[in-house]
Design an enzyme around this catalytic site. Structure first.
Site, PDB file in Angstrom:
ATOM      1  N   GLY A  24       0.829  -1.203   0.000  1.00 47.33           N
ATOM      2  CA  GLY A  24       0.000   0.000   0.000  1.00 47.33           C
ATOM      3  C   GLY A  24       0.860   1.248   0.000  1.00 47.33           C
ATOM      4  O   GLY A  24       0.530   2.253  -0.634  1.00 47.33           O
ATOM      5  N   SER A  25       1.982   1.182   0.701  1.00 47.46           N
ATOM      6  CA  SER A  25       2.869   2.348   0.808  1.00 47.46           C
ATOM      7  C   SER A  25       3.346   2.820  -0.560  1.00 47.46           C
ATOM      8  O   SER A  25       3.317   4.014  -0.858  1.00 47.46           O
ATOM      9  CB  SER A  25       4.094   1.998   1.664  1.00 47.46           C
ATOM     10  N   TYR A  79      -3.472   7.080   7.768  1.00 41.96           N
ATOM     11  CA  TYR A  79      -2.308   6.212   7.515  1.00 41.96           C
ATOM     12  C   TYR A  79      -2.297   5.855   6.031  1.00 41.96           C
ATOM     13  O   TYR A  79      -3.245   5.264   5.515  1.00 41.96           O
ATOM     14  CB  TYR A  79      -2.364   4.925   8.350  1.00 41.96           C
ATOM     15  N   ASP A 108      -7.879   5.913  -0.656  1.00 37.12           N
ATOM     16  CA  ASP A 108      -6.986   4.846  -0.184  1.00 37.12           C
ATOM     17  C   ASP A 108      -7.836   3.687   0.346  1.00 37.12           C
ATOM     18  O   ASP A 108      -8.316   3.714   1.477  1.00 37.12           O
ATOM     19  CB  ASP A 108      -6.080   5.425   0.906  1.00 37.12           C
ATOM     20  N   GLU A 109      -8.013   2.681  -0.520  1.00 36.24           N
ATOM     21  CA  GLU A 109      -8.820   1.504  -0.150  1.00 36.24           C
ATOM     22  C   GLU A 109      -7.925   0.358   0.311  1.00 36.24           C
ATOM     23  O   GLU A 109      -8.363  -0.803   0.363  1.00 36.24           O
ATOM     24  CB  GLU A 109      -9.665   1.056  -1.357  1.00 36.24           C
ATOM     25  N   LYS A 135      -6.729  -0.707   3.125  1.00 36.80           N
ATOM     26  CA  LYS A 135      -7.126  -1.562   4.244  1.00 36.80           C
ATOM     27  C   LYS A 135      -8.616  -1.907   4.222  1.00 36.80           C
ATOM     28  O   LYS A 135      -9.012  -2.997   4.596  1.00 36.80           O
ATOM     29  CB  LYS A 135      -6.782  -0.882   5.566  1.00 36.80           C
ATOM     30  N   THR A 171      11.972  -3.487  -9.437  1.00 32.71           N
ATOM     31  CA  THR A 171      12.332  -4.568 -10.366  1.00 32.71           C
ATOM     32  C   THR A 171      11.303  -5.684 -10.425  1.00 32.71           C
ATOM     33  O   THR A 171      10.978  -6.189 -11.492  1.00 32.71           O
ATOM     34  CB  THR A 171      13.703  -5.165  -9.962  1.00 32.71           C
TER      35      THR A 171
HETATM   36  C1  LIG Z   1      -5.188   2.803   4.718  1.00 30.92           C
HETATM   37  C2  LIG Z   1      -3.796   2.291   4.531  1.00 30.92           C
HETATM   38  N1  LIG Z   1      -3.101   2.699   3.464  1.00 30.92           N
HETATM   39  C3  LIG Z   1      -1.845   2.276   3.232  1.00 30.92           C
HETATM   40  C4  LIG Z   1      -1.222   1.400   4.092  1.00 30.92           C
HETATM   41  C5  LIG Z   1       0.171   0.948   3.816  1.00 30.92           C
HETATM   42  O1  LIG Z   1       0.158  -0.369   3.395  1.00 30.92           O
HETATM   43  P1  LIG Z   1       1.490  -1.267   3.508  1.00 30.92           P
HETATM   44  O2  LIG Z   1       1.769  -1.408   4.971  1.00 30.92           O
HETATM   45  O3  LIG Z   1       1.101  -2.535   2.856  1.00 30.92           O
HETATM   46  O4  LIG Z   1       2.565  -0.574   2.806  1.00 30.92           O
HETATM   47  C6  LIG Z   1      -1.917   0.948   5.220  1.00 30.92           C
HETATM   48  C7  LIG Z   1      -1.269   0.031   6.178  1.00 30.92           C
HETATM   49  O5  LIG Z   1      -1.686  -0.143   7.291  1.00 30.92           O
HETATM   50  C8  LIG Z   1      -3.230   1.400   5.446  1.00 30.92           C
HETATM   51  O6  LIG Z   1      -3.932   1.006   6.512  1.00 30.92           O
END
Ligand SMILES: Cc1ncc(COP(=O)(O)O)c(C=O)c1O
Length: 435
Positions: free
Chosen positions: A109-110, A136, A236-237, A239, A293
């Site tokens: 997600g990051s 987050y 941001d879906e 979670k 990569t």
């Molecule tokens: C709403 C949301 N977005 C993004 C992330 C980041 O995801 P990741 O930890 O897989 O990088 C999280 C992680 O908790 C999250 O809850």
């Protein structure tokens, strides 16, 4: 402390740990985790939703086994593969939107959020990101810098981030929730009208900030403002998306179609996989500016396709709505039992449920109790964590059975009663820092 946990402490970097109790796992099946000594634990977290289809789901096992056996390399960087292209096509079919769109495939997600944020800055030529307090969006890069939770913990904010409050129906301000919503939207509009906002990023349900479900219509009104000022919204879906809230997408609740949607966690069924879906004019540029990569590798892509097919084919969103209602009602049914005066609120959508623990005398947040409850729940046979300091985050696998939901509520009720009665060893709990 067991030998395995001690070995972990000696070998694995602390920078990547968030621990609440000494959880050790060697295998899992469905909503059950198995410890090295054979103890079975009911998983009420699903690895913070990443194991959203449960552990060892046959569709993922089959897809990944096939892909591993035949994988012709490991990435979409300089080659194309039917599963990575197919996954992008699957997402385009499942995510509403108009015009020419593209899918970024990543690992977490990051990075999906990071890439979406950077692409919006590039496309608009503007720097400022409008984000929410206690949000987050990631643990690295720009995504980390616009995450309110990290800023709360002392991480420097992105220099061009602006944070606005997320309306909290359980803890409204002095003038009430409607006034909070109006103030939030007015602040958002002021910034959006200023001409320097590259994008707005929002969680449809604030998750790590305390599982806060915004008032109905909030997301839609926010999106109307974004559109009026030509600012893309990143929803941001990661979670809360893909079936968990009782709909395929959490944003559906408000009937919005965000410009960019990011996914992660459950998308990979436990494997590292994420995505951002949005306009080609944003996600195509600049070329070669987000290079990982092994992104789009055939193994994770195969897992993602199996996850999406299972969520849709097995109607897991409907199931999340049904079993989630059962579990929420069972938790509300704890009222009147020992320790239940510590439950200030039970809220959520589908299988995303928050239980807010409070001091019954004042209604204040009780983070100490939350740390003790999750520890005690682990001792009693369930895995659950807390968010926002004092809110139990209950996000079990979407395959949770009715019987497991009832058992989960019973364990949580017993854990709350034990912690409230002082039957949890506070010194042991203190060894695990949590958030
Ligand atoms: C709403 C949301 N977005 C993004 C992330 C980041 O995801 P990741 O930890 O897989 O990088 C999280 C992680 O908790 C999250 O809850």
């Amino acid at each position: 402390m067991s030998t395995l946990y001690a070995r972990d402490e000696a070998a694995v970097a602390g920078i990547e740990k968030l621990r609440f109790f000494p959880l050790e796992v060697v295998s899992g099946s469905g909503s059950t985790l198995v410890t090295p000594d054979g103890r079975e634990l009911l998983d009420l977290s699903a690895t913070w939703t990443a194991s959203g289809l449960g552990h060892g789901h046959p569709a993922i096992v089959e897809a990944v086994s096939r892909a591993v056996r035949t994988a012709p390399g490991s990435g979409g960087l300089s080659a194309v593969h039917p599963d990575s292209v197919g996954l992008a096509e699957d997402l385009l079919a499942l995510v509403p939107g108009t015009g020419e769109r593209r899918v970024y495939l990543g690992h977490a997600g990051s990075d999906a959020n990071d890439v979406a944020l950077r692409a919006c800055r590039h496309a608009t030529g503007r720097r400022t990101v409008l984000a929410f307090e206690h949000s987050y969006h990631g643990g690295v890069g720009v995504a980390m810098g616009v995450s309110g939770v990290h800023v709360d913990a002392g991480v420097p904010a992105d220099p061009d981030a602006v944070f606005i409050p997320y309306p909290n129906p359980f803890r409204p301000g002095a003038d009430g929730l409607d006034a909070d919503v109006a103030a939030c939207l007015a602040t958002a509009e002021q910034h959006l009208a200023g001409g320097s906002i590259a994008c707005l990023i929002v969680e449809p349900i604030l998750s790590d900030g305390g599982l806060v479900v915004p008032p109905d219509g909030f997301l839609a009104r926010l999106h109307d403002l974004c559109r009026a000022h030509g600012v893309p919204m990143i929803c941001d879906e990661v979670k809360m998306g893909l079936g968990r809230p009782g709909t395929l997408h959490a944003f559906e609740h408000d009937g919005v179609v965000p410009e960019i949607v990011t996914f992660g966690k459950v998308l990979g069924g436990g494997l590292p996989l994420s995505a951002a879906v949005g306009p080609a004019e944003i996600l195509d540029h600049p070329p070669a500016a987000a290079l990982l990569t092994t992104a789009g590798n055939p193994v994770c892509a195969a897992a993602g396709r199996a996850v999406l097919a299972t969520i849709v084919g097995d109607q897991l969103a409907d199931r999340a709505a049904e079993v989630g209602a059962l579990l929420s009602n069972a938790l509300r049914g704890l009222a009147g039992s020992p320790g239940a005066d510590r439950i200030g609120d039970v809220r959520g959508r589908g299988l995303a449920i928050g239980v807010e623990l409070v001091d019954p005398a004042t209604g204040d947040r009780d983070p100490r109790l939350a740390a003790q409850v999750v520890y005690r729940a682990w001792e009693l046979g369930a895995v659950v964590y807390y968010v926002g300091g004092n809110v139990l985050e209950i996000t079990p696998p979407l395959v949770l059975t009715e019987a497991e939901a009832i058992r989960g509520a019973e364990i949580l009720g017993a854990a709350i009663a034990d912690a409230a009665a002082g039957r949890v060893d506070a010194e042991e709990v203190a060894k695990y820092a949590g958030w």
